[in-house]
Design a protein around this motif. Sequence first.
Motif, PDB file in Angstrom:
ATOM      1  N   ARG A  57       0.812  -1.218   0.000  1.00  0.00           N
ATOM      2  CA  ARG A  57       0.000   0.000   0.000  1.00  0.00           C
ATOM      3  C   ARG A  57       0.845   1.268   0.000  1.00  0.00           C
ATOM      4  O   ARG A  57       0.530   2.226  -0.693  1.00  0.00           O
ATOM      5  CB  ARG A  57      -0.922  -0.005   1.220  1.00  0.00           C
ATOM      6  N   ILE A  58       1.891   1.290   0.806  1.00  0.00           N
ATOM      7  CA  ILE A  58       2.662   2.532   0.947  1.00  0.00           C
ATOM      8  C   ILE A  58       4.079   2.431   0.408  1.00  0.00           C
ATOM      9  O   ILE A  58       4.817   3.423   0.419  1.00  0.00           O
ATOM     10  CB  ILE A  58       2.712   2.962   2.427  1.00  0.00           C
ATOM     11  N   GLY A  59       4.484   1.247  -0.068  1.00  0.00           N
ATOM     12  CA  GLY A  59       5.839   1.061  -0.571  1.00  0.00           C
ATOM     13  C   GLY A  59       6.731   0.413   0.472  1.00  0.00           C
ATOM     14  O   GLY A  59       6.752   0.839   1.639  1.00  0.00           O
ATOM     15  N   LEU A  60       7.467  -0.608   0.070  1.00  0.00           N
ATOM     16  CA  LEU A  60       8.332  -1.320   1.011  1.00  0.00           C
ATOM     17  C   LEU A  60       9.395  -0.416   1.612  1.00  0.00           C
ATOM     18  O   LEU A  60       9.802  -0.591   2.759  1.00  0.00           O
ATOM     19  CB  LEU A  60       8.995  -2.508   0.311  1.00  0.00           C
ATOM     20  N   GLU A  61       9.860   0.576   0.843  1.00  0.00           N
ATOM     21  CA  GLU A  61      10.914   1.450   1.352  1.00  0.00           C
ATOM     22  C   GLU A  61      10.427   2.322   2.501  1.00  0.00           C
ATOM     23  O   GLU A  61      11.231   2.860   3.264  1.00  0.00           O
ATOM     24  CB  GLU A  61      11.445   2.340   0.226  1.00  0.00           C
ATOM     25  N   ASN A  62       9.095   2.505   2.617  1.00  0.00           N
ATOM     26  CA  ASN A  62       8.555   3.370   3.663  1.00  0.00           C
ATOM     27  C   ASN A  62       8.285   2.624   4.966  1.00  0.00           C
ATOM     28  O   ASN A  62       7.914   3.250   5.965  1.00  0.00           O
ATOM     29  CB  ASN A  62       7.262   4.025   3.177  1.00  0.00           C
ATOM     30  N   VAL A  63       8.432   1.311   4.967  1.00  0.00           N
ATOM     31  CA  VAL A  63       8.322   0.532   6.203  1.00  0.00           C
ATOM     32  C   VAL A  63       9.732   0.364   6.744  1.00  0.00           C
ATOM     33  O   VAL A  63      10.536  -0.392   6.195  1.00  0.00           O
ATOM     34  CB  VAL A  63       7.658  -0.837   5.954  1.00  0.00           C
ATOM     35  N   GLN A  64      10.042   1.065   7.830  1.00  0.00           N
ATOM     36  CA  GLN A  64      11.414   1.124   8.309  1.00  0.00           C
ATOM     37  C   GLN A  64      11.521   0.591   9.734  1.00  0.00           C
ATOM     38  O   GLN A  64      10.531   0.513  10.465  1.00  0.00           O
ATOM     39  CB  GLN A  64      11.933   2.565   8.240  1.00  0.00           C
ATOM     40  N   ARG A  65      12.752   0.248  10.086  1.00  0.00           N
ATOM     41  CA  ARG A  65      13.031  -0.220  11.446  1.00  0.00           C
ATOM     42  C   ARG A  65      14.273   0.483  11.981  1.00  0.00           C
ATOM     43  O   ARG A  65      15.123   0.961  11.209  1.00  0.00           O
ATOM     44  CB  ARG A  65      13.228  -1.736  11.478  1.00  0.00           C
TER      45      ARG A  65
END
Length: 492
Positions: free
Chosen positions: A365-373
């Motif tokens: 939905r929002i892009g894998l690059e925007n899910v961060q840790r």
Amino acid sequence: MFGGANRRVVSLWFPRLPSDRVLRARPVEGPFALTLQQDNTNRIFCLNAEAEARGLYRSMGFSDARAFCPELQSRSADQIADQEFLTRIRRWATRYCPWVGLEGRDGLVMDITGSAHLAGGEEMLRDDLRDRLSRIGLAVRIGIADTRGAAWALARHGEGVARPGHALDKIGPLSVAALRLDSGTVTSLQRLGLNSIRQLAEAPRAPLARRFGPGLMMRLDQATGAQPEQVSPQSDPPHYGVRMSLPEPIGLTSDVMEGTNRLLIRLCDKLKQQQTGARVLCLTLRRVDQQALHLTLRLARPLREPARILSLFARDVADLDAGYGIDQLRLEATQVEALASEQISHVGSDRRDRIDDLITRIGTRIGLENVQRFLPADSHVPERSFTLAPAAYTSPAGAWVRTRPRPLVMFPPESISASGASPPHKFRWRRMSFTTMRTTGPERIMPEWWRQDEGWSNGIRDYWRIETREGRRLWMFYTPQNPGWFVQGEFA
């Protein structure tokens, strides 16, 4: 395959492959060149025939080229695309023989032993090659001989066909540079008066071998056939694509999911054989009106488990418009990564899988690059003790090792009105009044002297853990050099 008495080799050289590739897609009139940044200078990487006719040449500075030829048109070179294009030409050339390999970055080598008669002979094969390549806009020079070295020399320095058993007669007049020697060796040979291959072949071998080493004689022997040279065909990379054509159109979500499941089983078998996992999948659904629906799934981890991947497709498949029906499904893994077999364990594996699947669903939905840790970093400075990285392309770095507790929430330092080196009994922060109940500290942190950081311009910081009567637990510090108090974080 090694050389023999009846061996025949074809060498193809594309002198303007990069520019021909670009001009095939977007033709231009007049001089044209591709440029490449080399040694902090923009230089000509490849150019067309019109630019060469104006006196321009490779490695020439682009500013100088524009001064000589103001109407010169240019684009940036793409060496990766050039190599991919040459690989496609290699695959096409297997129509003439199965033994086709790459020759550097701008040529091909073909072993046509026993295959030339299928095209009507060597001359007709050569003419057919030239005609077909010229029709698609590629300039090519072709050499045919008994050996790979002689064919290479003819393609790049003479062009022609050497009769079987008479390679030296054809390549003898050519420069010694046609033996695939480095420029320093060529210059040294020419200073000795050895300008042609025939002169080199007739010269005493022992003195030359002592002076130039065995590499010179090896190249000469490879060209004349005294020493064999292998032609290794390049194998095509594995293709991770499967397709299903349906006798009757389908439109129900359950039917599409069942078809996708069958494709996934076949595709995952291919991935398992190659010890790889899919990272990006593309599902193409062709409707009966010939329109295609494309669903792209980017995975947080390489996978080859059909059941897990299928569930991740469910949301997008449910939202698609099947129109009057779908009659063909195609599934392709457009990006794969190495994935070795692992020992299955019941400890923690299910939890990790659920986290990866959650990252995939959110990333869709929002892009894998925007899910961060957050990942720990090797620094004692609070602001630099962690880094942010995409969760899909990193792994948890284990436990955070800290000798002192750190706040859950950290923000840029915010000044408060207080004086003295001891924690203030009462203070205001963010328009709220607080009364100190308990303090822990100080923890002195020095700046990293090898970094230029304006945030640490005050130097030493003495950090305190402040518990207030209002229930807030703050992380505050005092700067002795320039006296002042600041709030930088809050504990849970």
